[in-house]
Design an enzyme around this catalytic site. Sequence first.
Site, PDB file in Angstrom:
ATOM      1  N   GLN A   1     -23.984  19.300  20.103  1.00 58.44           N
ATOM      2  CA  GLN A   1     -23.702  20.618  19.550  1.00 58.44           C
ATOM      3  C   GLN A   1     -24.979  21.154  18.920  1.00 58.44           C
ATOM      4  O   GLN A   1     -25.426  20.646  17.896  1.00 58.44           O
ATOM      5  CB  GLN A   1     -22.577  20.528  18.513  1.00 58.44           C
ATOM      6  CG  GLN A   1     -21.279  19.940  19.046  1.00 58.44           C
ATOM      7  CD  GLN A   1     -20.635  20.807  20.114  1.00 58.44           C
ATOM      8  OE1 GLN A   1     -20.464  22.012  19.926  1.00 58.44           O
ATOM      9  NE2 GLN A   1     -20.293  20.199  21.240  1.00 58.44           N
ATOM     10  N   GLU A   2     -25.582  22.148  19.559  1.00 47.58           N
ATOM     11  CA  GLU A   2     -26.850  22.693  19.080  1.00 47.58           C
ATOM     12  C   GLU A   2     -26.623  23.844  18.108  1.00 47.58           C
ATOM     13  O   GLU A   2     -25.506  24.332  17.932  1.00 47.58           O
ATOM     14  CB  GLU A   2     -27.694  23.156  20.271  1.00 47.58           C
ATOM     15  CG  GLU A   2     -28.130  22.006  21.152  1.00 47.58           C
ATOM     16  CD  GLU A   2     -28.951  22.416  22.339  1.00 47.58           C
ATOM     17  OE1 GLU A   2     -29.443  21.522  23.031  1.00 47.58           O
ATOM     18  OE2 GLU A   2     -29.114  23.624  22.607  1.00 47.58           O
TER      19      GLU A   2
ATOM     20  N   CYS B   1     -26.379  15.260  18.088  1.00 45.39           N
ATOM     21  CA  CYS B   1     -26.277  14.608  19.392  1.00 45.39           C
ATOM     22  C   CYS B   1     -24.848  14.129  19.649  1.00 45.39           C
ATOM     23  O   CYS B   1     -24.090  13.858  18.717  1.00 45.39           O
ATOM     24  CB  CYS B   1     -27.210  13.404  19.459  1.00 45.39           C
ATOM     25  SG  CYS B   1     -28.953  13.801  19.258  1.00 45.39           S
TER      26      CYS B   1
ATOM     27  N   GLU C   1     -23.747  11.263  20.720  1.00 47.04           N
ATOM     28  CA  GLU C   1     -23.473   9.926  20.224  1.00 47.04           C
ATOM     29  C   GLU C   1     -23.082   9.953  18.756  1.00 47.04           C
ATOM     30  O   GLU C   1     -22.147   9.276  18.322  1.00 47.04           O
ATOM     31  CB  GLU C   1     -24.690   9.010  20.401  1.00 47.04           C
ATOM     32  CG  GLU C   1     -25.121   8.821  21.835  1.00 47.04           C
ATOM     33  CD  GLU C   1     -26.180   9.820  22.294  1.00 47.04           C
ATOM     34  OE1 GLU C   1     -26.051  11.040  22.006  1.00 47.04           O
ATOM     35  OE2 GLU C   1     -27.135   9.399  22.958  1.00 47.04           O
TER      36      GLU C   1
ATOM     37  N   CYS D   1     -31.263   8.720  21.660  1.00 51.20           N
ATOM     38  CA  CYS D   1     -32.517   9.039  20.968  1.00 51.20           C
ATOM     39  C   CYS D   1     -32.675   8.117  19.749  1.00 51.20           C
ATOM     40  O   CYS D   1     -31.771   7.365  19.401  1.00 51.20           O
ATOM     41  CB  CYS D   1     -32.528  10.503  20.545  1.00 51.20           C
ATOM     42  SG  CYS D   1     -31.437  10.888  19.155  1.00 51.20           S
TER      43      CYS D   1
ATOM     44  N   CYS E   1     -29.994   8.578  17.016  1.00 50.75           N
ATOM     45  CA  CYS E   1     -28.703   8.012  17.428  1.00 50.75           C
ATOM     46  C   CYS E   1     -28.748   6.490  17.417  1.00 50.75           C
ATOM     47  O   CYS E   1     -27.769   5.846  17.033  1.00 50.75           O
ATOM     48  CB  CYS E   1     -28.313   8.534  18.808  1.00 50.75           C
ATOM     49  SG  CYS E   1     -27.821  10.271  18.761  1.00 50.75           S
TER      50      CYS E   1
END
EC number: 3.5.4.5
Length: 160
Positions: free
Chosen positions: A63-64, A73, A75, A112, A115
């Site tokens: 969700q940006e 992110c 995850e 990433c 995460c």
Amino acid sequence: MKEIIITSKINVFETIQELPLVEQNLMLKAIEVRKNAYAPYSKFRVGAAILLDNGEVVVGSNQENAAYPSGLCAERVAIFYAGAIYPEATILKIAITAASDNNKTATPVPPCGACRQSIAEYEIRQDTPIEIYYMGETGSIHQSASLKNLLPFMFEKKLL
């Protein structure tokens, strides 16, 4: 000087069909929720599905936000939701898939760094490994038996 050699064991499945049935279904849930990603800026959609020891499956997508670092992110959306709704449950497995709106993503995309650190917190807290499966939009799937393969020097509370 002393040298430390680090090795990681990652299993590779060439197709989703090669995965055991439970993991196939988990990855298919991750692929489905990837479609719900809100990624107008990066055009990079990620889906995650988590299997808990109580049989529940929790999903999340990235969700940006226009204030770019304020997004989250897939995850972390999924793992934080699992922690909030099922705080006593143990996380058994996480399936992650990523796809770009701009080009075909055939390389497996691991979590990433942020995460990895979030997954580490749960793996350490529950004192059992979390299996991680990750892929691109297509192609092979990588499997790690524990986050320790992806983050061998974990930062944890005992270091504070």
